[in-house]
Design a protein around this motif. Structure first.
Motif, short mmCIF file in Angstrom:
data_model
loop_
_atom_site.label_atom_id
_atom_site.label_comp_id
_atom_site.label_asym_id
_atom_site.label_seq_id
_atom_site.Cartn_x
_atom_site.Cartn_y
_atom_site.Cartn_z
N VAL A 71 0.87 -1.18 0.00
CA VAL A 71 0.00 0.00 0.00
C VAL A 71 0.91 1.23 0.00
CG1 VAL A 71 -1.76 1.30 1.27
CG2 VAL A 71 -1.81 -1.21 1.28
N ARG A 72 0.70 2.10 -0.97
CA ARG A 72 1.46 3.34 -1.06
C ARG A 72 0.57 4.50 -0.65
NH1 ARG A 72 3.18 5.29 -5.81
NH2 ARG A 72 1.38 4.85 -6.54
N MET A 73 1.12 5.40 0.17
CA MET A 73 0.35 6.52 0.68
C MET A 73 1.19 7.79 0.70
SD MET A 73 -1.30 4.54 3.94
CE MET A 73 0.18 3.58 4.17
N ASN A 74 0.51 8.92 0.72
CA ASN A 74 1.14 10.21 0.94
C ASN A 74 0.59 10.74 2.26
OD1 ASN A 74 2.62 12.59 0.39
ND2 ASN A 74 0.75 13.58 -0.31
N ALA A 75 1.49 10.98 3.21
CA ALA A 75 1.08 11.48 4.52
C ALA A 75 1.44 12.95 4.63
CB ALA A 75 1.77 10.69 5.63
N VAL A 83 0.58 13.37 12.03
CA VAL A 83 0.04 13.17 10.68
C VAL A 83 -1.35 13.79 10.63
CG1 VAL A 83 -0.61 11.46 8.94
CG2 VAL A 83 1.38 11.05 10.41
N ALA A 84 -1.53 14.73 9.71
CA ALA A 84 -2.80 15.43 9.58
C ALA A 84 -3.74 14.74 8.59
CB ALA A 84 -2.56 16.87 9.13
N ARG A 85 -3.15 14.09 7.58
CA ARG A 85 -3.97 13.50 6.52
C ARG A 85 -3.17 12.41 5.83
NH1 ARG A 85 -5.86 14.72 0.83
NH2 ARG A 85 -3.77 15.46 0.41
N VAL A 86 -3.87 11.37 5.38
CA VAL A 86 -3.24 10.30 4.61
C VAL A 86 -4.04 10.12 3.33
CG1 VAL A 86 -2.69 7.84 4.53
CG2 VAL A 86 -2.34 9.11 6.64
N GLN A 87 -3.34 10.13 2.21
CA GLN A 87 -3.97 9.89 0.91
C GLN A 87 -3.39 8.60 0.35
OE1 GLN A 87 -2.94 12.70 -2.13
NE2 GLN A 87 -4.45 11.92 -3.56
N VAL A 88 -4.28 7.62 0.07
CA VAL A 88 -3.84 6.35 -0.49
C VAL A 88 -3.54 6.55 -1.97
CG1 VAL A 88 -4.49 3.96 -0.96
CG2 VAL A 88 -5.15 5.02 1.21
N LEU A 89 -2.36 6.14 -2.39
CA LEU A 89 -1.94 6.27 -3.78
C LEU A 89 -2.10 4.97 -4.55
CD1 LEU A 89 1.34 8.30 -3.19
CD2 LEU A 89 -0.93 9.18 -3.78
N GLY A 90 -2.10 3.84 -3.84
CA GLY A 90 -2.26 2.57 -4.52
C GLY A 90 -2.22 1.41 -3.55
N GLY A 91 -2.82 0.31 -3.97
CA GLY A 91 -2.82 -0.91 -3.17
C GLY A 91 -4.23 -1.44 -3.00
N ILE A 94 -8.83 -2.90 0.91
CA ILE A 94 -9.04 -3.39 2.28
C ILE A 94 -7.77 -3.19 3.09
CG2 ILE A 94 -9.56 -5.42 3.70
CD1 ILE A 94 -11.27 -6.43 1.32
N LEU A 95 -6.62 -3.52 2.51
CA LEU A 95 -5.35 -3.32 3.20
C LEU A 95 -5.05 -1.82 3.36
CD1 LEU A 95 -3.20 -6.05 1.41
CD2 LEU A 95 -4.35 -6.20 3.64
N ALA A 96 -5.42 -1.03 2.36
CA ALA A 96 -5.17 0.41 2.40
C ALA A 96 -5.90 1.07 3.56
CB ALA A 96 -5.59 1.05 1.08
N VAL A 119 4.79 7.10 2.18
CA VAL A 119 4.85 5.97 3.10
C VAL A 119 4.41 4.72 2.35
CG1 VAL A 119 3.96 5.01 5.27
CG2 VAL A 119 4.33 7.47 5.06
N VAL A 120 5.17 3.64 2.53
CA VAL A 120 4.85 2.36 1.90
C VAL A 120 4.70 1.33 3.01
CG1 VAL A 120 5.68 0.56 0.34
CG2 VAL A 120 6.14 2.96 -0.18
N VAL A 121 3.57 0.62 3.01
CA VAL A 121 3.33 -0.45 3.98
C VAL A 121 3.21 -1.74 3.20
CG1 VAL A 121 1.79 -1.34 5.75
CG2 VAL A 121 2.17 1.11 5.58
N ASN A 122 4.05 -2.72 3.57
CA ASN A 122 4.04 -4.03 2.92
C ASN A 122 3.37 -5.06 3.81
OD1 ASN A 122 5.63 -3.37 0.54
ND2 ASN A 122 7.28 -3.04 1.98
#
Length: 129
Positions: A71-75, A83-91, A94-96, A119-122
């Motif tokens: 899951v790739r995100m921009n925090a 962290v004020a906001r998280v935007q999911v970029l891909g993934g 459900i995991l995102a 931020v990348v979460v594997n």
């Protein structure tokens, strides 16, 4: 003749069900790079150090299906490190969701201004507990 027609209908329904089940598995798998019960998180291309990270909870449905991925995100991180906001970029969606909730609880090093951190979460089932 009626028995033959009934068998053909039953066969076509079975084919449709198998096809639908396969499509659901493909959709759930999404962009899975690895299959998973454990996960790792890392901050890529960051100008700020992660002081405190929270590991995402592994969704039971994904764990039992052994579905994982990245899951790739921009925090958006405030100057004080929260962290004020998280935007999911891909993934996988459900995991995102679970990854974004965890990243919202992260704490970064102080800075003079607000920054955007990739931020990348594997989620990887091949890791041993």
């Amino acid at each position: 003749m009626n028995v033959l027609l009934a068998k053909r209908r039953l066969g076509s329904k079975r084919i449709i069900l198998v096809t639908l089940a396969g499509a659901i598995v493909v959709l759930l798998a999404g962009s899975t790079a690895g299959l998973i019960p454990h996960l790792s998180a890392q901050n890529k291309k960051s100008s700020r150090e992660v002081i405190h990270s929270v590991k995402p909870e592994y969704p039971v449905i994904m764990k039992s299906a052994r579905i994982g991925g990245t899951v790739r995100m921009n925090a958006t991180v405030l100057a004080n490190g929260t962290v004020a906001r998280v935007q999911v970029l891909g993934g996988n969606p459900i995991l995102a969701e679970t990854a974004a909730k965890a990243v919202m609880r992260w704490k970064f090093a102080l800075a003079s201004t607000q920054t955007n951190e990739e931020v990348v979460v594997n989620f990887n089932s091949n890791e041993v507990p």
